[in-house]
Design a protein around this motif. Sequence first.
Motif, PDB file in Angstrom:
ATOM      1  N   ARG A  57     -30.212 -52.429  11.370  1.00 48.94           N
ATOM      2  CA  ARG A  57     -31.327 -53.239  11.875  1.00 48.94           C
ATOM      3  C   ARG A  57     -31.948 -52.573  13.098  1.00 48.94           C
ATOM      4  O   ARG A  57     -33.162 -52.655  13.316  1.00 48.94           O
ATOM      5  CB  ARG A  57     -30.847 -54.643  12.229  1.00 48.94           C
ATOM      6  N   GLY A  58     -31.131 -51.916  13.907  1.00 53.44           N
ATOM      7  CA  GLY A  58     -31.676 -51.207  15.067  1.00 53.44           C
ATOM      8  C   GLY A  58     -32.655 -50.116  14.635  1.00 53.44           C
ATOM      9  O   GLY A  58     -33.682 -49.908  15.286  1.00 53.44           O
ATOM     10  N   LYS A  59     -32.325 -49.425  13.541  1.00 57.44           N
ATOM     11  CA  LYS A  59     -33.243 -48.406  13.029  1.00 57.44           C
ATOM     12  C   LYS A  59     -34.563 -49.039  12.609  1.00 57.44           C
ATOM     13  O   LYS A  59     -35.636 -48.483  12.854  1.00 57.44           O
ATOM     14  CB  LYS A  59     -32.616 -47.676  11.850  1.00 57.44           C
ATOM     15  N   VAL A  60     -34.468 -50.199  11.955  1.00 61.02           N
ATOM     16  CA  VAL A  60     -35.685 -50.894  11.527  1.00 61.02           C
ATOM     17  C   VAL A  60     -36.495 -51.335  12.740  1.00 61.02           C
ATOM     18  O   VAL A  60     -37.720 -51.149  12.798  1.00 61.02           O
ATOM     19  CB  VAL A  60     -35.336 -52.107  10.637  1.00 61.02           C
ATOM     20  N   ASP A  61     -35.822 -51.924  13.724  1.00 65.90           N
ATOM     21  CA  ASP A  61     -36.533 -52.374  14.933  1.00 65.90           C
ATOM     22  C   ASP A  61     -37.227 -51.205  15.625  1.00 65.90           C
ATOM     23  O   ASP A  61     -38.377 -51.318  16.078  1.00 65.90           O
ATOM     24  CB  ASP A  61     -35.532 -53.024  15.907  1.00 65.90           C
ATOM     25  N   ASP A  62     -36.494 -50.086  15.732  1.00 64.52           N
ATOM     26  CA  ASP A  62     -37.072 -48.911  16.401  1.00 64.52           C
ATOM     27  C   ASP A  62     -38.304 -48.403  15.655  1.00 64.52           C
ATOM     28  O   ASP A  62     -39.324 -48.077  16.266  1.00 64.52           O
ATOM     29  CB  ASP A  62     -36.012 -47.812  16.468  1.00 64.52           C
ATOM     30  N   LEU A  63     -38.204 -48.333  14.313  1.00 61.88           N
ATOM     31  CA  LEU A  63     -39.346 -47.844  13.526  1.00 61.88           C
ATOM     32  C   LEU A  63     -40.544 -48.774  13.666  1.00 61.88           C
ATOM     33  O   LEU A  63     -41.676 -48.316  13.883  1.00 61.88           O
ATOM     34  CB  LEU A  63     -38.948 -47.715  12.057  1.00 61.88           C
ATOM     35  N   LEU A  64     -40.315 -50.079  13.566  1.00 61.31           N
ATOM     36  CA  LEU A  64     -41.431 -51.029  13.654  1.00 61.31           C
ATOM     37  C   LEU A  64     -42.077 -50.984  15.040  1.00 61.31           C
ATOM     38  O   LEU A  64     -43.299 -51.140  15.174  1.00 61.31           O
ATOM     39  CB  LEU A  64     -40.942 -52.439  13.334  1.00 61.31           C
ATOM     40  N   ALA A  65     -41.276 -50.759  16.076  1.00 67.70           N
ATOM     41  CA  ALA A  65     -41.829 -50.649  17.424  1.00 67.70           C
ATOM     42  C   ALA A  65     -42.701 -49.399  17.550  1.00 67.70           C
ATOM     43  O   ALA A  65     -43.780 -49.423  18.153  1.00 67.70           O
ATOM     44  CB  ALA A  65     -40.695 -50.611  18.453  1.00 67.70           C
ATOM     45  N   ARG A  66     -42.215 -48.293  16.965  1.00 64.70           N
ATOM     46  CA  ARG A  66     -43.005 -47.059  17.016  1.00 64.70           C
ATOM     47  C   ARG A  66     -44.302 -47.196  16.236  1.00 64.70           C
ATOM     48  O   ARG A  66     -45.344 -46.688  16.649  1.00 64.70           O
ATOM     49  CB  ARG A  66     -42.170 -45.908  16.462  1.00 64.70           C
ATOM     50  N   ILE A  67     -44.247 -47.893  15.103  1.00 59.68           N
ATOM     51  CA  ILE A  67     -45.469 -48.121  14.322  1.00 59.68           C
ATOM     52  C   ILE A  67     -46.465 -48.933  15.139  1.00 59.68           C
ATOM     53  O   ILE A  67     -47.661 -48.628  15.182  1.00 59.68           O
ATOM     54  CB  ILE A  67     -45.144 -48.844  13.002  1.00 59.68           C
ATOM     55  N   ASP A  68     -45.955 -49.967  15.803  1.00 60.61           N
ATOM     56  CA  ASP A  68     -46.827 -50.848  16.578  1.00 60.61           C
ATOM     57  C   ASP A  68     -47.506 -50.103  17.733  1.00 60.61           C
ATOM     58  O   ASP A  68     -48.659 -50.378  18.064  1.00 60.61           O
ATOM     59  CB  ASP A  68     -45.992 -52.027  17.115  1.00 60.61           C
ATOM     60  N   GLU A  69     -46.805 -49.125  18.308  1.00 61.17           N
ATOM     61  CA  GLU A  69     -47.347 -48.406  19.460  1.00 61.17           C
ATOM     62  C   GLU A  69     -48.238 -47.230  19.068  1.00 61.17           C
ATOM     63  O   GLU A  69     -49.029 -46.760  19.878  1.00 61.17           O
ATOM     64  CB  GLU A  69     -46.182 -47.875  20.320  1.00 61.17           C
ATOM     65  N   SER A  70     -48.096 -46.763  17.833  1.00 62.08           N
ATOM     66  CA  SER A  70     -48.807 -45.545  17.427  1.00 62.08           C
ATOM     67  C   SER A  70     -50.226 -45.828  16.971  1.00 62.08           C
ATOM     68  O   SER A  70     -50.501 -46.866  16.348  1.00 62.08           O
ATOM     69  CB  SER A  70     -48.040 -44.847  16.292  1.00 62.08           C
ATOM     70  N   GLU A  71     -51.112 -44.893  17.252  1.00 62.79           N
ATOM     71  CA  GLU A  71     -52.470 -44.976  16.722  1.00 62.79           C
ATOM     72  C   GLU A  71     -52.533 -44.426  15.302  1.00 62.79           C
ATOM     73  O   GLU A  71     -53.356 -44.866  14.508  1.00 62.79           O
ATOM     74  CB  GLU A  71     -53.432 -44.190  17.628  1.00 62.79           C
TER      75      GLU A  71
END
Length: 434
Positions: A57-71
Amino acid sequence: MEQQTQLLTQARQFGYIEGDQVWLRPFMEFPARQVGQVKDTEDAALIYFAQRFESFRGKVDDLLARIDESENKGSFLMKALHLKEQIGAYDGLGDFTALHERLTEAEEQIRTLVARNREKNLATKAKIIEEAEALHTSVDWQAGAEVLKDLRQAWIKTGPVAKELTDEMENRFQAAVEDFYTRKKAFQADKKAMTNRAFEKYKSLIHKSEALQNSEDWEGVTAQLKDLQQQWKEVGGSLPRKTANDLWTRFRAAHNRFFDRLKEHISSKRSEAKDHYMDDNLTRKRDLVKEAEALVERPMHEAVARAKELQTAWKKVGPVRGPESDRVWEQFLSACDRVFELSSLEHYIRKRQPQEGPKPPADEQYQQRVAALKDFIKYDRQEQAVLEENLGKLTDTPGNEAFRSMLQSKIRAFERKIRTKNDLIEFLRLRYQQ
């Protein structure tokens, strides 16, 4: 201690111990499966696999956070799909359904954004292409070159379009650019004077051809005319376009006169043989159709290999006359499509089933496959809708006809894919629910 208690509670909610094995409860379309063994105590084993879930789940959270921050969110699509695919096989105890939903939502958002950007890019590039193709009739070479320079810069700055359209768009733009410079070069070459030798040589070849055009020495004159054609190619030199066209028209007319007469002569002798040839081809193609239609009952690896062999054999069979040609081809194409689609489906199912243990009941196998086919049909229809939308945006100009034909061909291909998958649903119903 509190954290350990929470992990144990979580593990018991989504898993259980049976003998010395740790099991994950069924979720979504995935059946219950063994994720590990008890090596110490049951509680320790449950906590360990709950911790593994938390790590995932940490991997999922990290990926979703990076998606949210990326242009550039589109660059994360494959990472999201990779994590989503791992859910069915990851050894852990936790709420995988929630993770699947979160990743699915992220995937849909990315796909929507990518599709929107690519549609925008497609419209921009289509306009650039139209402007480049508008130079097709221009003879203002300096001004045209400046326009193309600006259009090239605009093209480079515009982002990508859908992958299936990239090559077509690039080729079309490059063709428009090359067309302009090819005409410019030809225009400049036309300014050069044609030597008298070349002009007189062309006239001599024309006179020789016209003297032979009414001959009935079919074999001998055929060889002579082919030799004259080769001599024509070797003359070289440059002529004004109108002069060259007029000379070529006279030369070609004499050759066409003879070869049209030769064609009529041969046709009168070949009609019966041709009819027999066509009928034999039709019989051979019908036999290939019959064998292709029976392939779905064979093991998939054999069926796919044989379908490819049949496709090669089909290419070696000669033509068939009239509407029967299209009819037998559609039957053969549909039969092969069913084999390849069924093979892809079984490959997809195998990747998502446990490697060990008994196969699911026939009804469950049927449901798994139908669900997968419906998902595939959904994605096919989405792709088809994008193509149809792009087709609707094309302006009705001659320059767009090749691109329009390409889009229509791709739309028909998706229609066939969808039709084949729907046929497979009925085929599977008969196979698993007899």
